[in-house]
Design an enzyme around this catalytic site. Sequence first.
Site, PDB file in Angstrom:
ATOM      1  N   ASP A  80       0.852  -1.184   0.000  1.00 52.10           N
ATOM      2  CA  ASP A  80       0.000   0.000   0.000  1.00 52.10           C
ATOM      3  C   ASP A  80       0.892   1.239   0.000  1.00 52.10           C
ATOM      4  O   ASP A  80       2.045   1.190  -0.443  1.00 52.10           O
ATOM      5  CB  ASP A  80      -0.986  -0.027   1.171  1.00 52.10           C
ATOM      6  CG  ASP A  80      -2.283   0.700   0.847  1.00 52.10           C
ATOM      7  OD1 ASP A  80      -2.355   1.917   1.092  1.00 52.10           O
ATOM      8  OD2 ASP A  80      -3.220   0.064   0.332  1.00 52.10           O
ATOM      9  N   ASP A  81       0.390   2.353   0.501  1.00 53.62           N
ATOM     10  CA  ASP A  81       1.075   3.638   0.404  1.00 53.62           C
ATOM     11  C   ASP A  81       2.422   3.627   1.127  1.00 53.62           C
ATOM     12  O   ASP A  81       2.705   2.765   1.954  1.00 53.62           O
ATOM     13  CB  ASP A  81       0.177   4.733   0.986  1.00 53.62           C
ATOM     14  CG  ASP A  81       0.479   6.111   0.421  1.00 53.62           C
ATOM     15  OD1 ASP A  81       1.477   6.267  -0.304  1.00 53.62           O
ATOM     16  OD2 ASP A  81      -0.309   7.035   0.707  1.00 53.62           O
ATOM     17  N   LYS A 157      -3.608  -0.756  -7.188  1.00 54.76           N
ATOM     18  CA  LYS A 157      -4.655  -0.010  -6.489  1.00 54.76           C
ATOM     19  C   LYS A 157      -4.393   1.477  -6.691  1.00 54.76           C
ATOM     20  O   LYS A 157      -3.344   1.985  -6.301  1.00 54.76           O
ATOM     21  CB  LYS A 157      -4.640  -0.350  -4.999  1.00 54.76           C
ATOM     22  CG  LYS A 157      -5.583   0.497  -4.149  1.00 54.76           C
ATOM     23  CD  LYS A 157      -5.425   0.130  -2.671  1.00 54.76           C
ATOM     24  CE  LYS A 157      -6.230   1.049  -1.763  1.00 54.76           C
ATOM     25  NZ  LYS A 157      -6.042   0.721  -0.328  1.00 54.76           N
ATOM     26  N   ASP A 159      -5.577   5.195  -5.768  1.00 50.88           N
ATOM     27  CA  ASP A 159      -6.340   6.018  -4.837  1.00 50.88           C
ATOM     28  C   ASP A 159      -6.724   7.335  -5.514  1.00 50.88           C
ATOM     29  O   ASP A 159      -6.402   7.567  -6.685  1.00 50.88           O
ATOM     30  CB  ASP A 159      -5.507   6.256  -3.577  1.00 50.88           C
ATOM     31  CG  ASP A 159      -6.353   6.287  -2.318  1.00 50.88           C
ATOM     32  OD1 ASP A 159      -7.535   6.672  -2.407  1.00 50.88           O
ATOM     33  OD2 ASP A 159      -5.832   5.944  -1.242  1.00 50.88           O
ATOM     34  N   ARG A 214     -13.356   0.444  -4.071  1.00 48.28           N
ATOM     35  CA  ARG A 214     -13.755   0.910  -2.749  1.00 48.28           C
ATOM     36  C   ARG A 214     -14.858   1.944  -2.908  1.00 48.28           C
ATOM     37  O   ARG A 214     -14.792   2.814  -3.764  1.00 48.28           O
ATOM     38  CB  ARG A 214     -12.560   1.526  -2.025  1.00 48.28           C
ATOM     39  CG  ARG A 214     -11.470   0.528  -1.610  1.00 48.28           C
ATOM     40  CD  ARG A 214     -11.893  -0.274  -0.386  1.00 48.28           C
ATOM     41  NE  ARG A 214     -12.477   0.625   0.604  1.00 48.28           N
ATOM     42  CZ  ARG A 214     -11.767   1.489   1.353  1.00 48.28           C
ATOM     43  NH1 ARG A 214     -10.450   1.540   1.233  1.00 48.28           N
ATOM     44  NH2 ARG A 214     -12.362   2.277   2.226  1.00 48.28           N
ATOM     45  N   ASP A 218     -12.568   3.943   4.960  1.00 45.34           N
ATOM     46  CA  ASP A 218     -11.570   2.946   5.346  1.00 45.34           C
ATOM     47  C   ASP A 218     -12.035   2.212   6.591  1.00 45.34           C
ATOM     48  O   ASP A 218     -12.614   2.808   7.516  1.00 45.34           O
ATOM     49  CB  ASP A 218     -10.235   3.619   5.648  1.00 45.34           C
ATOM     50  CG  ASP A 218      -9.517   4.107   4.412  1.00 45.34           C
ATOM     51  OD1 ASP A 218     -10.047   3.911   3.299  1.00 45.34           O
ATOM     52  OD2 ASP A 218      -8.432   4.690   4.562  1.00 45.34           O
TER      53      ASP A 218
END
Length: 406
Positions: A80-81, A157, A159, A214, A218
């Site tokens: 992830d980030d 992914k 965002d 999504r 979160d």
Amino acid sequence: MAVFHFLCCLLAFAVAVNGLDNGLARTPPMGWLSWQRFRCNINCDQDPLNCISERLYKDMADRLAADGYKEAGYVYVNIDDCWAAKQRDPVTMKLIPDPKRFPSGIKALADYVHSKGLKLGIYGDMGTFTCGGYPGSKFTMATDAQTFAEWEIDSFKMDGCYSTTDDFSTAYPIMEFYLNQTGRPILFSCSWPAYEMSFNPNYPKIAKYCNIWRNFDDIDDSWDSVKSIIKYYGDDAYNFSSVAGPGNFNDPDMIIIGNKGLSPSQEEVQMAMWAIMAAPLFLSNDLRNISERSRNLILNKGAIAINQDPLGIQGKRLWQIGNIQVWLRPVLPNGSYAIAILNENDGGYLSPVTISLADLGVVDNGTYVLDEVFTGSYIGTYGTKDSVVIKVDVSSVFFGKYTRKS
């Protein structure tokens, strides 16, 4: 009758929906994702085992491969980030992994993950920066897609921080185009509708360009967070459940089973409801330190079978009385249903719920075998009009399957 008609229409629509057809996510993808448990911990000097680094992802790949998760279907290891350096390569404009935390590079990490029979996912953003302040892809989508392909990435992914909602309907399709142009199958995870919750997202268009998306807040490591997600999916604003199907799934966010925020019965609720909702199963926990009970729940064959049902139909909340709600999902074999009876009361004792398939709108003269999913226990054999009394404790769920026998 109305509910039965709705379920039939839902089945027909799920088969016919015109979604992204890149051959991926024919059932909800399964794997592990770092964000909820490890967030943006980049302090490798003081916390080398838990910081965002190649070591962390190798550790999780090792556990997925060695502890039975891979065989159960958990095959994605998703970064992830906070993995990237703060600046791109000044000559090529390519993304660069942080050299201290990923000294071997992402391609080497992908090779390691692939050697375990697993897939590697990575994170980026359609804006100028990621949510954590790392380089975004707004002006470099073609370059980034090609970079991910060169690294042999299997999932991306994207965002939506540091951007505007006006960009979403063009940026996500553009990125999907560039990903497909690479010739490498890369599952595309979008955050598109999550930033459009206050108005009607164009779900058919989202499904055309994204494999999963999504569409809510979160998840946090708490029961309140899990309940809020279940409520949102039960309310089904804008009928987003209708676009779910093979290749395209709504993503209510990560599985937090094995962390600290849920009781054992609440962990069962999340596993059951994510199965009913045809949700991606991305674990976000520390697989190096997980109880046997939580691990067994994550690996429960009955729950995974419901989640991975090939029809890919998202279950729906059919009714709610107070804090008791009933969900139903059509599954194979044809004419069968998964059922969840959720008790969200936080006090009291076992709540008896009297239910029949006819109460849920099923009009059928067939016979059904009802089993409890987690244990496989036989409950009984019933016609559609035959009632059964199910007692459900507080903060708990009854998770069953009506299998059509005749």
